[in-house]
Design an enzyme around this catalytic site. Structure first.
Site, PDB file in Angstrom:
ATOM      1  N   GLU A   1      -2.051  19.385   9.530  1.00  0.00           N
ATOM      2  CA  GLU A   1      -2.356  18.280  10.444  1.00  0.00           C
ATOM      3  C   GLU A   1      -1.086  17.504  10.743  1.00  0.00           C
ATOM      4  OE1 GLU A   1      -3.390  15.450  12.819  1.00  0.00           O
ATOM      5  OE2 GLU A   1      -4.888  16.973  12.333  1.00  0.00           O
TER       6      GLU A   1
ATOM      7  N   ILE B   1     -17.954   7.301  26.681  1.00  0.00           N
ATOM      8  CA  ILE B   1     -16.814   6.438  26.362  1.00  0.00           C
ATOM      9  C   ILE B   1     -16.799   5.213  27.268  1.00  0.00           C
ATOM     10  CG2 ILE B   1     -14.285   6.316  26.298  1.00  0.00           C
ATOM     11  CD1 ILE B   1     -14.325   9.373  25.712  1.00  0.00           C
TER      12      ILE B   1
ATOM     13  N   GLU C   1     -19.671   2.673  26.469  1.00  0.00           N
ATOM     14  CA  GLU C   1     -19.489   2.013  25.175  1.00  0.00           C
ATOM     15  C   GLU C   1     -18.433   0.913  25.268  1.00  0.00           C
ATOM     16  OE1 GLU C   1     -20.986   5.414  21.988  1.00  0.00           O
ATOM     17  OE2 GLU C   1     -18.855   4.892  22.029  1.00  0.00           O
TER      18      GLU C   1
ATOM     19  N   ASP D   1     -13.422  20.060  19.669  1.00  0.00           N
ATOM     20  CA  ASP D   1     -13.143  19.722  21.066  1.00  0.00           C
ATOM     21  C   ASP D   1     -12.271  20.755  21.760  1.00  0.00           C
ATOM     22  OD1 ASP D   1     -14.591  17.461  20.573  1.00  0.00           O
ATOM     23  OD2 ASP D   1     -12.958  16.033  20.937  1.00  0.00           O
TER      24      ASP D   1
ATOM     25  N   HIS E   1     -45.184   0.776   9.192  1.00  0.00           N
ATOM     26  CA  HIS E   1     -45.388  -0.341  10.117  1.00  0.00           C
ATOM     27  C   HIS E   1     -44.936  -1.629   9.439  1.00  0.00           C
ATOM     28  CE1 HIS E   1     -47.321  -2.891  13.143  1.00  0.00           C
ATOM     29  NE2 HIS E   1     -47.803  -3.604  12.139  1.00  0.00           N
TER      30      HIS E   1
END
Length: 462
Positions: free
Chosen positions: A38, A183, A186, A306, A439
């Site tokens: 990374e 996006i 929001e 992605d 409930h």
């Protein structure tokens, strides 16, 4: 390039975001020798520049709204404004805690973590920090970055992306948001709660255009009530600086001016210059192409998150990464049903859904074979207490299973878990109607909607 051929990992992962680190954790758990590469921070976009920080901002906005509106609940409070540095401190503390936890998890699973900018150098190796990391299999998980439009230059000053918006040192007095998807709405919601004057520009006919049209219309109604302006159905033409801000011109000549322009037209894959094409990986418009098991056309390479043309959601990345790790470990895996993935837009009110829209159901099954039912949250006691409005809409194949659940209202994201089970287990309305929901809860509204669809409504009209 140093090449330590004595170390060959079972799995080398390029990218430590949701998909990459999920594959690393699950792979190590299953006994694979894993290297995770990374260039920035493990956790990727979701943790550092996406899901987590935006939800923190939205929660801060919710607190601001509650302070302003407290008297309607009989509580006297005063709203004195937004302390932006303190909001960022709160947001960053949330991120930091999760980041430390994730680092600890990776260390505890004995994943070899390498910080540096990696590049695919062959179908079985990645070059990073002057070294060649060899693997029997390589997983590409390099994620995405904010996109722009042709001729629109994001400069980080007055024309900004979501990355810039998350670290903005002030609440803009006015903002134009280009894009009415997840996006865009929001940030519109958060900034409005912070006191900004907001206008959303969406070229398609509705806000959150991939959702069921009924959900889009309910959100638009709620945004109007909140004073969030929007212009639908006309595309962007150009943006230019004015003396104090930005002017946006649409294709029909209509103009809008504001202090900042947030470009929220989606995210594009990070794949350029990383050696994918040279290794023979099939691609389309920057996306890496995969089959239902996340395999590329190169037998030793998979891709997730992605970077591939599936739903751009962190939890989809998790699932795809786990699928790859389990497949490589020899477990039997089942392809992901992307319609069965819960989708939540965390604006105020929230939009949550799982399954297919009514329009899609009619396209698949025929208009005469589809039944749709709307249950108004006005009939739900807990929603009344919270003073939230909205609906739960069910889409059913006639005399068959529920194939779509679409919800609008505060906290509806918390109800989508049961909705996911209803869709994925192909539940009949009568089966869900048999279950007793507590409930008063908002979750009860799901039960009530299914009671109505099963022909025995309780707190709703026939």
């Amino acid at each position: 390039m140093a090449n330590d051929a004595s170390t060959v990992f079972d799995l080398v992962i390029l990218g430590g975001g949701s998909g990459g680190y999920a594959a690393a954790l699950r792979g190590a758990q299953l006994g694979l020798d894993v290297a995770l590469i990374e260039k920035d921070k493990v956790g990727g976009t979701c943790l550092h520049r996406g899901c987590i920080p935006t939800k923190a901002l939205l929660h801060a906005g919710e607190i601001a709204d509650q302070a302003r509106e407290s008297e309607q609940f009989g509580v006297k409070a005063s709203f004195e404004g937004i302390d932006v540095p303190a909001v960022h401190k709160y947001k960053d503390e949330v991120i930091s805690g999760l980041y430390k936890g994730l680092q600890g998890l990776i260390a505890s699973r004995k994943v070899t973590y390498i910080e540096g900018e990696g590049r695919l150098s062959s179908p079985t190796s990645v070059d990073v920090n002057g070294q060649r990391i060899q693997g029997r299999h390589v997983l590409l998980a390099t994620g995405s970055v904010p996109k722009s439009l042709p001729g629109l230059q994001i400069d980080g000053n007055r024309i900004i992306s979501s990355d810039h918006a998350l670290v903005l040192d002030r609440v803009p007095q006015s903002a134009i948001i280009l894009g009415g998807g997840v996006i865009g709405v929001e940030f519109a919601s958060a900034w409005k709660s912070f006191g900004a004057d907001v206008t959303v520009i969406e070229g398609l006919k509705h806000l959150v255009p991939v959702e069921d049209e009924n959900s889009s219309k309910l959100l638009e109604r709620a945004f109007r009530k909140r004073g969030i302006k929007f212009n639908l159905g006309t595309f962007f033409q150009k943006a230019e600086y004015t003396e104090k801000g930005v002017k946006v011109t649409l294709a029909d000549g209509k103009e809008f001016e504001a202090e900042v322009l947030l470009v929220a037209v989606g995210r594009g894959p990070v794949s350029q210059g990383l050696g994918y094409e040279e290794a023979g990986v099939a691609m389309d418009r920057g996306y890496v192409l995969v089959d239902e098991y996340m395999r590329t056309n190169v037998p030793t390479i998979s891709a997730v998150g992605d970077l591939v043309p599936t739903l751009q959601l962190a939890h989809v990345g998790f699932a795809e990464g786990i699928l790859v790790a389990e497949r490589l470990a020899g477990l039997k895996v089942v392809p992901i049903d992307y319609d069965g993935v819960p989708r939540v837009t965390y604006c105020h009110p929230e939009v949550a859904s799982v399954g297919i829209t009514e329009a899609k159901a009619k396209e698949i099954y025929g208009a005469d074979k589809v039944v749709a039912l709307k249950y108004n949250l006005a009939g739900n006691g807990k929603s009344k207490i919270l003073k939230t409005a909205g609906e739960i809409k069910l889409v059913q194949v006639k005399d068959g299973a529920v194939v779509g659940v679409h919800m609008v209202g505060d906290r509806m994201g918390e109800q989508v878990g049961e909705a996911q089970l209803i869709y994925n287990w192909e539940a009949l309305p009568a089966e869900v109607a048999q279950l007793i929901h507590a409930h008063p809860t908002q979750n009860e509204a799901l039960g009530e909607a299914h009671l109505a669809l099963a022909g025995k409504p309780l707190h709703s009209h026939d």
